[in-house]
Design an enzyme around this catalytic site. Structure first.
Site, PDB file in Angstrom:
ATOM      1  N   ASP A 140     -11.422  -5.549  -4.762  1.00 47.26           N
ATOM      2  CA  ASP A 140     -11.704  -4.802  -5.980  1.00 47.26           C
ATOM      3  C   ASP A 140     -12.139  -5.827  -7.013  1.00 47.26           C
ATOM      4  OD1 ASP A 140     -10.882  -2.481  -4.709  1.00 47.26           O
ATOM      5  OD2 ASP A 140      -8.839  -2.591  -5.511  1.00 47.26           O
TER       6      ASP A 140
ATOM      7  N   SER B 179      -5.848   1.184   4.905  1.00 47.94           N
ATOM      8  CA  SER B 179      -6.594   0.536   3.831  1.00 47.94           C
ATOM      9  C   SER B 179      -7.333  -0.708   4.306  1.00 47.94           C
ATOM     10  CB  SER B 179      -5.638   0.141   2.702  1.00 47.94           C
ATOM     11  OG  SER B 179      -6.325  -0.637   1.737  1.00 47.94           O
TER      12      SER B 179
ATOM     13  N   HIS C 211      -7.914  -3.040   2.422  1.00 51.13           N
ATOM     14  CA  HIS C 211      -7.232  -4.154   1.765  1.00 51.13           C
ATOM     15  C   HIS C 211      -6.210  -4.793   2.714  1.00 51.13           C
ATOM     16  CE1 HIS C 211      -8.877  -3.838  -2.311  1.00 51.13           C
ATOM     17  NE2 HIS C 211      -8.862  -2.510  -2.141  1.00 51.13           N
TER      18      HIS C 211
ATOM     19  N   GLN D 139       0.833  -1.198   0.000  1.00 53.00           N
ATOM     20  CA  GLN D 139       0.000   0.000   0.000  1.00 53.00           C
ATOM     21  C   GLN D 139       0.871   1.253   0.000  1.00 53.00           C
ATOM     22  OE1 GLN D 139      -3.246  -0.487  -0.222  1.00 53.00           O
ATOM     23  NE2 GLN D 139      -3.962   1.620  -0.128  1.00 53.00           N
TER      24      GLN D 139
ATOM     25  N   GLU E 254     -15.916   4.589  -6.191  1.00 50.67           N
ATOM     26  CA  GLU E 254     -15.222   3.361  -6.611  1.00 50.67           C
ATOM     27  C   GLU E 254     -16.227   2.215  -6.697  1.00 50.67           C
ATOM     28  OE1 GLU E 254     -11.811   2.308  -4.295  1.00 50.67           O
ATOM     29  OE2 GLU E 254     -10.670   4.081  -4.910  1.00 50.67           O
TER      30      GLU E 254
ATOM     31  N   HIS F 104     -14.925  -1.381  -5.562  1.00 49.72           N
ATOM     32  CA  HIS F 104     -14.391  -1.714  -4.224  1.00 49.72           C
ATOM     33  C   HIS F 104     -15.529  -2.166  -3.309  1.00 49.72           C
ATOM     34  CE1 HIS F 104     -11.483  -0.974  -0.773  1.00 49.72           C
ATOM     35  NE2 HIS F 104     -12.648  -0.989  -0.139  1.00 49.72           N
TER      36      HIS F 104
HETATM   37 ZN    ZN Z   1     -10.093  -1.250  -3.288  1.00 49.24          ZN
END
Ligand code: ZN
Length: 286
Positions: free
Chosen positions: A209, A200, A202, A165, A257, A260
């Site tokens: 995603d 994040s 993630h 990241q 987004e 996401h």
């Molecule tokens: Zn993402």
């Protein structure tokens, strides 16, 4: 009104960490004294360090009932944040009793040693994209259901380490600098589309995603695909929400987004779909 609280915590706490549906894992953690910025009326939050790899680190927390603003005190050099970018000073995220509801964003960062147990989501793809184990299992169920309906929810990017990241974030900062922005401006603009390291979803293993045949990337045009339509109609049943909708940019501070998707569990996802709230609103953090 915020206060700085010095919280001294006994050296050894035994904290339970929820794991997959089938198992529960007890993690022994050593916790040291920490200083945490929090709203005056907030209950105890602890920062945990662990040498094991729990699915998710559940810290004993009492839900807040405060009616005052819950935005964190953001000031340069947030003591608990390991990175240094101008204007980026998140405070430590509270890990709720349900760890799948953890909120990380520009204002809240993950505990430093947060280490989700990972699992490949869809084995048939060569990239072997991973998420936190329960989220991965739920993704596969969602993937199979969509496939049966003729929609292919291609996993594009799942778990990413903080190091990865950091690389992605700083690459975008550099791109912005190259475009003529000051470093501070470049950081701020970058943070609107890539969260800084430590911030994040993630890195928590709770975000995917998703792309589709014909898109093969993370693009806004994903929202014109049958895969997106399927997700919009059904993802909540598997515990996923679209995390950064168009109409919540002021709250999430992240651009739209459509690709996401965040795992929060079916109950909360269904409630958020019904109420139209984003995660920050649902948790009372907006
Ligand atoms: Zn993402």
């Amino acid at each position: 009104m915020k206060k700085r609280w010095l919280i001294l915590i006994p050296a050894l706490l035994v904290l339970a960490a929820c794991s997959t549906e089938a198992e529960q894992e007890i993690t022994t953690m050593t916790t040291t004294s920490v200083t945490i910025e929090m709203a005056e009326t907030d209950a105890v939050t602890t920062e945990s360090t662990t040498s094991t790899t729990p699915t998710a680190t559940a810290t004993t927390t009492t839900n807040t009932t405060t009616t005052s603003t819950k935005k964190p005190t953001v000031q340069p050099g947030s003591a608990s944040y390991a990175y240094d970018y101008p204007g980026i000073a998140p405070v430590l995220a509270r890990v709720p009793a349900d760890p799948y509801l953890i909120c990380v964003n520009r204002n809240y960062h993950l505990p430093e040693n947060y280490a989700p147990a990972l699992k490949v989501c869809v084995e048939s793809y060569p990239e072997k994209i991973q998420m936190e184990a329960t989220a991965a299992t739920q993704y596969k169920k969602m993937y199979d259901a969509a496939k049966a309906d003729g929609a292919e929810l291609i996993p594009y990017s799942g778990y990413r380490s903080n190091a990865r990241q950091k690389t992605n974030f700083e690459r975008l900062i550099q791109t912005n600098v190259d475009r003529g922005y000051s470093y501070t401006q470049a950081v701020n603009i970058a943070a609107q589309s890539i969260l800084p390291p430590g911030c994040s979803e993630h890195a928590a293993g709770l975000a995917m995603d998703i792309t589709s045949p014909g898109v093969w990337d993370t693009r806004v045009s994903f929202d014109t695909t049958k895969e997106f339509a399927w997700l919009t109609a059904n993802a909540h049943e598997y515990g996923f929400i679209m995390r950064y909708p168009k109409d919540k940019i002021e709250i999430t501070q992240i651009t739209y987004e459509p690709w996401h998707w965040r795992y929060v569990g079916a109950g909360p996802a269904t409630a958020m779909k019904a109420s139209g709230q984003c995660l920050e609103e649902y948790l009372g953090l907006a």
